[in-house]
Design a protein around this motif. Structure first.
Motif, PDB file in Angstrom:
ATOM      1  N   TYR A   1      21.840  41.601  40.910  1.00  0.00           N
ATOM      2  CA  TYR A   1      21.224  41.332  42.214  1.00  0.00           C
ATOM      3  C   TYR A   1      20.000  40.412  42.118  1.00  0.00           C
ATOM      4  N   PRO A   2      19.120  40.593  41.114  1.00  0.00           N
ATOM      5  CA  PRO A   2      17.953  39.697  41.037  1.00  0.00           C
ATOM      6  C   PRO A   2      18.318  38.245  40.745  1.00  0.00           C
ATOM      7  N   ASN A   3      19.531  37.999  40.237  1.00  0.00           N
ATOM      8  CA  ASN A   3      19.926  36.641  39.857  1.00  0.00           C
ATOM      9  C   ASN A   3      20.911  35.995  40.832  1.00  0.00           C
ATOM     10  N   GLU A   4      21.227  36.691  41.922  1.00  0.00           N
ATOM     11  CA  GLU A   4      22.222  36.146  42.849  1.00  0.00           C
ATOM     12  C   GLU A   4      21.774  34.822  43.463  1.00  0.00           C
ATOM     13  N   GLN A   5      20.523  34.771  43.901  1.00  0.00           N
ATOM     14  CA  GLN A   5      20.050  33.550  44.530  1.00  0.00           C
ATOM     15  C   GLN A   5      20.114  32.386  43.546  1.00  0.00           C
ATOM     16  N   ARG A   6      19.723  32.653  42.307  1.00  0.00           N
ATOM     17  CA  ARG A   6      19.796  31.617  41.272  1.00  0.00           C
ATOM     18  C   ARG A   6      21.246  31.158  41.069  1.00  0.00           C
ATOM     19  N   TYR A   7      22.149  32.117  41.030  1.00  0.00           N
ATOM     20  CA  TYR A   7      23.567  31.760  40.835  1.00  0.00           C
ATOM     21  C   TYR A   7      24.062  30.842  41.954  1.00  0.00           C
ATOM     22  N   HIS A   8      23.777  31.208  43.191  1.00  0.00           N
ATOM     23  CA  HIS A   8      24.253  30.401  44.312  1.00  0.00           C
ATOM     24  C   HIS A   8      23.609  29.016  44.315  1.00  0.00           C
ATOM     25  N   LEU A   9      22.352  28.934  43.926  1.00  0.00           N
ATOM     26  CA  LEU A   9      21.693  27.633  43.837  1.00  0.00           C
ATOM     27  C   LEU A   9      22.320  26.779  42.732  1.00  0.00           C
ATOM     28  N   GLU A  10      22.600  27.380  41.588  1.00  0.00           N
ATOM     29  CA  GLU A  10      23.237  26.637  40.490  1.00  0.00           C
ATOM     30  C   GLU A  10      24.624  26.149  40.903  1.00  0.00           C
ATOM     31  N   ALA A  11      25.380  27.013  41.555  1.00  0.00           N
ATOM     32  CA  ALA A  11      26.717  26.630  41.993  1.00  0.00           C
ATOM     33  C   ALA A  11      26.659  25.478  42.988  1.00  0.00           C
ATOM     34  N   GLU A  12      25.672  25.544  43.894  1.00  0.00           N
ATOM     35  CA  GLU A  12      25.537  24.518  44.922  1.00  0.00           C
ATOM     36  C   GLU A  12      25.055  23.193  44.329  1.00  0.00           C
TER      37      GLU A  12
ATOM     38  N   TRP B   1      32.287  21.496  38.744  1.00  0.00           N
ATOM     39  CA  TRP B   1      32.723  21.019  37.424  1.00  0.00           C
ATOM     40  C   TRP B   1      31.852  21.577  36.302  1.00  0.00           C
ATOM     41  N   ALA B   2      30.922  22.449  36.622  1.00  0.00           N
ATOM     42  CA  ALA B   2      29.931  22.900  35.638  1.00  0.00           C
ATOM     43  C   ALA B   2      30.107  24.371  35.279  1.00  0.00           C
ATOM     44  N   VAL B   3      29.564  24.732  34.119  1.00  0.00           N
ATOM     45  CA  VAL B   3      29.376  26.129  33.751  1.00  0.00           C
ATOM     46  C   VAL B   3      27.953  26.497  34.169  1.00  0.00           C
ATOM     47  N   TYR B   4      27.788  27.634  34.832  1.00  0.00           N
ATOM     48  CA  TYR B   4      26.490  27.986  35.369  1.00  0.00           C
ATOM     49  C   TYR B   4      25.692  28.785  34.340  1.00  0.00           C
ATOM     50  N   PRO B   5      24.492  28.294  33.982  1.00  0.00           N
ATOM     51  CA  PRO B   5      23.706  28.916  32.911  1.00  0.00           C
ATOM     52  C   PRO B   5      23.442  30.404  33.124  1.00  0.00           C
ATOM     53  N   VAL B   6      23.205  30.815  34.372  1.00  0.00           N
ATOM     54  CA  VAL B   6      22.876  32.215  34.603  1.00  0.00           C
ATOM     55  C   VAL B   6      24.015  33.133  34.162  1.00  0.00           C
ATOM     56  N   VAL B   7      25.249  32.697  34.358  1.00  0.00           N
ATOM     57  CA  VAL B   7      26.396  33.518  33.948  1.00  0.00           C
ATOM     58  C   VAL B   7      26.425  33.653  32.431  1.00  0.00           C
ATOM     59  N   GLU B   8      26.225  32.532  31.735  1.00  0.00           N
ATOM     60  CA  GLU B   8      26.278  32.549  30.270  1.00  0.00           C
ATOM     61  C   GLU B   8      25.121  33.358  29.684  1.00  0.00           C
ATOM     62  N   GLU B   9      23.981  33.394  30.377  1.00  0.00           N
ATOM     63  CA  GLU B   9      22.855  34.190  29.895  1.00  0.00           C
ATOM     64  C   GLU B   9      23.111  35.689  30.025  1.00  0.00           C
ATOM     65  N   LEU B  10      23.839  36.069  31.078  1.00  0.00           N
ATOM     66  CA  LEU B  10      24.046  37.486  31.339  1.00  0.00           C
ATOM     67  C   LEU B  10      25.248  38.065  30.592  1.00  0.00           C
ATOM     68  N   LYS B  11      26.217  37.241  30.224  1.00  0.00           N
ATOM     69  CA  LYS B  11      27.406  37.751  29.527  1.00  0.00           C
ATOM     70  C   LYS B  11      27.060  38.532  28.255  1.00  0.00           C
TER      71      LYS B  11
ATOM     72  N   GLY C   1      32.557  44.210  42.335  1.00  0.00           N
ATOM     73  CA  GLY C   1      32.902  43.388  43.488  1.00  0.00           C
ATOM     74  C   GLY C   1      31.790  43.269  44.515  1.00  0.00           C
ATOM     75  N   ARG C   2      30.753  44.080  44.397  1.00  0.00           N
ATOM     76  CA  ARG C   2      29.642  44.014  45.351  1.00  0.00           C
ATOM     77  C   ARG C   2      28.929  42.666  45.287  1.00  0.00           C
ATOM     78  N   SER C   3      29.033  41.981  44.155  1.00  0.00           N
ATOM     79  CA  SER C   3      28.445  40.646  44.009  1.00  0.00           C
ATOM     80  C   SER C   3      29.546  39.663  43.650  1.00  0.00           C
ATOM     81  N   LEU C   4      29.521  38.485  44.266  1.00  0.00           N
ATOM     82  CA  LEU C   4      30.602  37.519  44.043  1.00  0.00           C
ATOM     83  C   LEU C   4      30.629  36.962  42.626  1.00  0.00           C
ATOM     84  N   PHE C   5      29.487  36.996  41.918  1.00  0.00           N
ATOM     85  CA  PHE C   5      29.517  36.418  40.574  1.00  0.00           C
ATOM     86  C   PHE C   5      29.535  37.466  39.467  1.00  0.00           C
TER      87      PHE C   5
END
Length: 435
Positions: free
Chosen positions: A23-34, A39-49, A84-88
């Motif tokens: 939840y604290p990173n959702e806004q960052r994720y949506h900004l990175e995606a936007e 065509w990119a890999v989003y850094p926030v996802v790779e940091e959290l995996k 599923g509560r969060s899209l990412f």
């Protein structure tokens, strides 16, 4: 349908991880995606995996296999709902579509060599995958229409076709595509004409033409893509299960995929309902809180009822998949695939209404959630196809029913039977018009 201790423990740990990291990173994720685009890999996802993996919250979707315990569908359902509560979130836990379906497909139908080459790095989260089935020039809700070709040429297969809504193909991490096409276009059995084959993303002739937006969203909620395959050559050993087995694989793959979508959607809608309840206590139009408006209370009540109905139907389908198999549960899977997206779309629409103009922006999760719900009325088969199947199965289920146990036949009564009932006093006697 009691959940085992392992599932309950995982549920608590997942909720804590979501609160601390998702939840604290959702806004960052949506900004990175936007900003970075599809065509990119989003850094926030790779940091959290790595954090999810270290927490033991990795590959939770895996069923029991090869002596490994895994989770049943009933035990996975509440975990999938939480993710599923969060899209990412699902991708962070290596539990996102289409990778889960592709991993299960290779696990169930792949050779040892195919598993080693592709399943292993997918399970480790090192690569991602795509599923190429739908075609722009064919009515792909009827998969017998698929026109792409898979032609044997010595020790290779030559692949040609144009696909779209091939989820994930724009991701730089995508390295393998499961492709469905016709290997025997003139075969007598229309359900044995298709095959599925593994196509490495970087094979010459594979061209990702463009990302496809879903209601204007690129990459969120779905990294949809259009892909052209022109004289693509892959080794014959890349065939999954064997020529003509495409439909068999599709049925095995799509059952779990469909119910996973519904589980995630219930979690997403549950979160939307929570937001609705908080919102209506904050807003006071015309001197009276929204929370006191009858229409608000009615909609919140209906949302509660609809979400719980969908959850119970999902759990029934999951229980049947665990006990009688995917084929035995096909009616329940089809039912929840119709019910859950329709429920979610309605509840999210009410939420947008309650949030007012802000509900149409990207500030409150609602627009992406709505796009997701609407997309899922088409993905993995449109509502109409599932309803047709449900109707046919329902009619078939009553063919062997003895009419005596259901209060009579649907046939027209004979004249003799009608007169017998009148004579027996079961029906009123006709008036004597000659008297």
């Amino acid at each position: 349908m009691n959940h085992n201790g392992k599932s309950l423990d995982l549920s608590d740990r997942l909720k804590a991880f979501m609160a601390a990291h998702i939840y604290p990173n959702e806004q960052r994720y949506h900004l990175e995606a936007e900003r970075m685009g599809p065509w990119a890999v989003y850094p926030v996802v790779e940091e959290l995996k790595p954090l999810a993996r270290e927490a033991g919250l990795w590959n939770l979707f895996l069923p029991p296999h090869d002596g490994q315990p895994g989770l049943s569908n009933v035990d996975y359902a509440p975990l999938c709902e939480i993710m599923g509560r969060s899209l990412f979130a699902p991708e962070v836990f290596n539990c996102s579509a289409p990778d889960t379906g592709n991993m299960e497909t290779i696990l169930r139908y792949g050779t040892p060599a195919q598993r080693e080459r592709w399943l292993k790095p997918l399970l480790e989260g090192k690569i991602r995958s795509a599923f190429a089935m739908t075609e722009p020039l064919e009515a792909s809700s009827d998969a017998t229409n698929i026109a792409s070709s898979i032609v044997r040429d010595g020790d290779e297969y030559v692949i040609n076709g144009r696909k779209w809504y091939t989820t994930n193909a724009t991701s730089p991490a995508c390295e393998i595509i499961i492709f469905m096409g016709k290997s025997d276009p003139d075969g007598a059995d229309p359900y044995r004409r298709q095959s599925m084959i593994l196509v490495p993303r970087k094979t010459p002739g594979v061209r990702v033409i463009r990302p496809l937006p879903v209601f204007g969203f690129y990459a969120v909620p779905d990294r949809a893509s259009e892909v052209v395959f022109e004289n693509v050559r892959v080794p014959a050993s890349n065939m999954l299960l064997g020529e003509g087995c495409g439909f068999e694989i599709a049925q095995g793959r799509l059952g779990p995929g469909r119910i996973h979508h519904c589980m995630r959607l219930i979690g997403l809608t549950e979160r939307i309902l929570e937001r609705m309840c908080r919102r209506v206590e904050m807003r006071t139009p015309f001197g009276r809180p929204l929370a006191e408006q009858t229409v608000t209370l009615e909609r919140i009540a209906e949302a509660r009822i609809m979400i719980d109905q969908a959850r119970l139907l999902t759990m029934k389908a999951a229980h049947m998949m665990d006990t009688v198999g995917n084929k035995g549960a096909r009616r329940e899977i089809a039912m929840i695939k119709v019910a859950a997206p329709r429920m979610a779309q309605t509840v999210i629409d009410w939420a947008i209404q309650m949030f007012g103009g802000g509900g149409t922006s990207n500030d409150h999760l609602l627009t992406a959630a709505y796009a997701t719900a609407r997309l899922l009325r088409l993905a993995d088969g449109p509502d109409e196809v599932h309803r047709n199947q449900i109707g046919r199965l329902e009619i078939r289920s009553h063919r062997g029913t003895d009419p005596a146990f259901t209060g009579g036949s649907a046939d027209v009564l004979s004249v003799a039977e009608a007169e017998r009932r009148v004579a027996a006093g079961l029906w009123p006697k006709p008036a004597d018009f000659d008297a």
